[in-house]
Design an enzyme around this catalytic site. Structure first.
Site, PDB file in Angstrom:
ATOM      1  N   HIS A 243       0.823  -1.220   0.000  1.00  0.00           N
ATOM      2  CA  HIS A 243       0.000   0.000   0.000  1.00  0.00           C
ATOM      3  C   HIS A 243       0.864   1.281   0.000  1.00  0.00           C
ATOM      4  O   HIS A 243       1.026   1.926  -1.018  1.00  0.00           O
ATOM      5  CB  HIS A 243      -0.886   0.031   1.252  1.00  0.00           C
ATOM      6  CG  HIS A 243      -1.850  -1.108   1.366  1.00  0.00           C
ATOM      7  ND1 HIS A 243      -2.878  -1.351   0.481  1.00  0.00           N
ATOM      8  CD2 HIS A 243      -1.950  -2.076   2.305  1.00  0.00           C
ATOM      9  CE1 HIS A 243      -3.569  -2.402   0.858  1.00  0.00           C
ATOM     10  NE2 HIS A 243      -3.034  -2.863   1.973  1.00  0.00           N
TER      11      HIS A 243
HETATM   12  O1  RIB Z   1      -5.446   0.249   4.105  1.00  0.00           O
HETATM   13  C1  RIB Z   1      -4.044   0.317   4.063  1.00  0.00           C
HETATM   14  C2  RIB Z   1      -3.531   1.421   4.921  1.00  0.00           C
HETATM   15  O2  RIB Z   1      -3.907   1.185   6.276  1.00  0.00           O
HETATM   16  C3  RIB Z   1      -2.003   1.509   4.928  1.00  0.00           C
HETATM   17  O3  RIB Z   1      -1.615   2.850   5.061  1.00  0.00           O
HETATM   18  C4  RIB Z   1      -1.622   0.725   6.162  1.00  0.00           C
HETATM   19  O4  RIB Z   1      -0.396   1.192   6.752  1.00  0.00           O
HETATM   20  C5  RIB Z   1      -2.751   1.049   7.076  1.00  0.00           C
HETATM   21  O5  RIB Z   1      -2.473   2.293   7.696  1.00  0.00           O
END
Ligand code: RIB
Ligand code: CA
Length: 319
Positions: A243
């Site tokens: 992500h």
């Molecule tokens: O949904 C993914 C996000 O949520 C990323 O930033 C992960 O680190 C969590 O914060």
């Protein structure tokens, strides 16, 4: 080449850590500061994790400013997949580095006010709930003039949510903050689950990343192995979505990404759909687009980019 001035707003967090470590060795980026926020973990933990990651990446020169203790309105929900301390099962040394006395909100206001005057606008990389930026905008809306763009990881458009049926964690964790930022008129590049689910960190990648990353390889392997296991349980997939690192990859190689403009709305009242991000792709709302949503990612290109950057931890540091 003039480096891009950036602020990394984050909630370390395993994937936040990989994003930070990638940014630390990328000379194209001038990191003005790191602003941890309550998100995956309570604030004291995300601050501590950020300090530890600065020491791991040998970037204690970068100031860390503690952000908001909790979301703007709703109760905190914290992350479920980053282990007990937010860094998997990894134990890093007690940090010697300490956070600055100035708060993240004051740092954002001061830095972005100066950026507007100097005409040297700053890119804000949001890797967690957008509470810090939203509060700064509420305190001094003019800081928007000092922002080049916000590149944020969060939301889910054509993908289902990863924390509720409809909603992705970062936006769900502070939907009111996300609403403030999307309504601000600031240029936004949105890396939602639609994008991040195109780049799955598979076991072979974990092996490659740890093989090339020299002095941080053991820690990186630990972190990624923990991350990989999560998503097997959650999605039944082999590998975990990368992500937050995609935010940094976008800044380094925007050519690896395709975007589509849309007007984005954030649900911040409904119980069932709290935190849902809704894209008006075709102007049915009569409102102008407020975001460029990343719709396609060159996953192989992104993996190659990370391998290139992380391998810089193996190169001898020329004194
Ligand atoms: O949904 C993914 C996000 O949520 C990323 O930033 C992960 O680190 C969590 O914060
Ligand atoms: Ca994060």
């Amino acid at each position: 080449m003039t480096a891009i001035p950036i602020i990394i707003d984050c909630d370390p967090g395993i994937d936040d850590t990989i994003a930070l470590l990638t940014a630390f060795v990328s000379a194209e980026l001038e990191i003005l500061g790191i602003t941890p926020v309550c998100g995956n973990q309570p604030l004291d933990r995300t601050v501590r994790n950020a300090l530890q990651v600065c020491e791991l990446g040998d970037r204690t020169d970068i100031p860390v400013y503690a952000g908001c203790f909790r979301p703007m309105f709703r109760d905190p929900i914290y992350g479920q997949f980053h282990g007990k301390n937010g860094l998997g099962n990894t134990t890093l040394p007690e940090p010697v580095k300490v956070a600055e006395s100035k708060s993240a909100v004051d740092f954002l206001i001061d830095t972005l006010t100066a950026a507007a005057v100097l005409q040297k606008r700053v890119t804000i990389c949001c890797l967690g709930p957008m509470t810090n930026l939203a509060v700064a905008l509420r305190m001094k809306p003019q800081i928007a003039e000092g922002i080049e763009q916000v590149v944020m990881m969060g939301g889910a458009y054509r993908e289902p949510g990863n924390r509720t049926i409809t909603s992705e964690f970062n936006v769900l964790a502070d939907p009111h903050a996300a609403h403030v930022v999307f309504a601000s008129g600031i240029k936004i590049v949105a890396l939602a689950l639609d994008a991040t689910h195109q780049v799955m960190l598979k076991p072979e990648h974990v092996a490659q990343f740890s093989k090339v990353s020299g002095r941080i390889s053991e820690t990186l392997a630990e972190l990624m192995a923990f991350w990989d296991r999560n998503d097997v349980r959650r999605y039944g997939s082999r590998g975990g979505p990368l992500h937050d690192p995609l935010v940094i990859a976008y800044l380094l190689s925007p050519d690896l990404f395709e975007t589509q403009p849309a007007r984005v709305f954030v649900e911040h009242e409904s119980e069932l759909c709290m935190g849902q991000t809704i894209a008006d792709w075709y102007g049915k709302s009569g409102l102008e687009p407020n975001a460029e949503i990343v719709t396609r990612v060159d996953a192989d290109g992104v993996i190659a980019l990370f391998l290139d950057r992380l391998s810089r931890y193996a190169e001898e540091v020329v004194a």
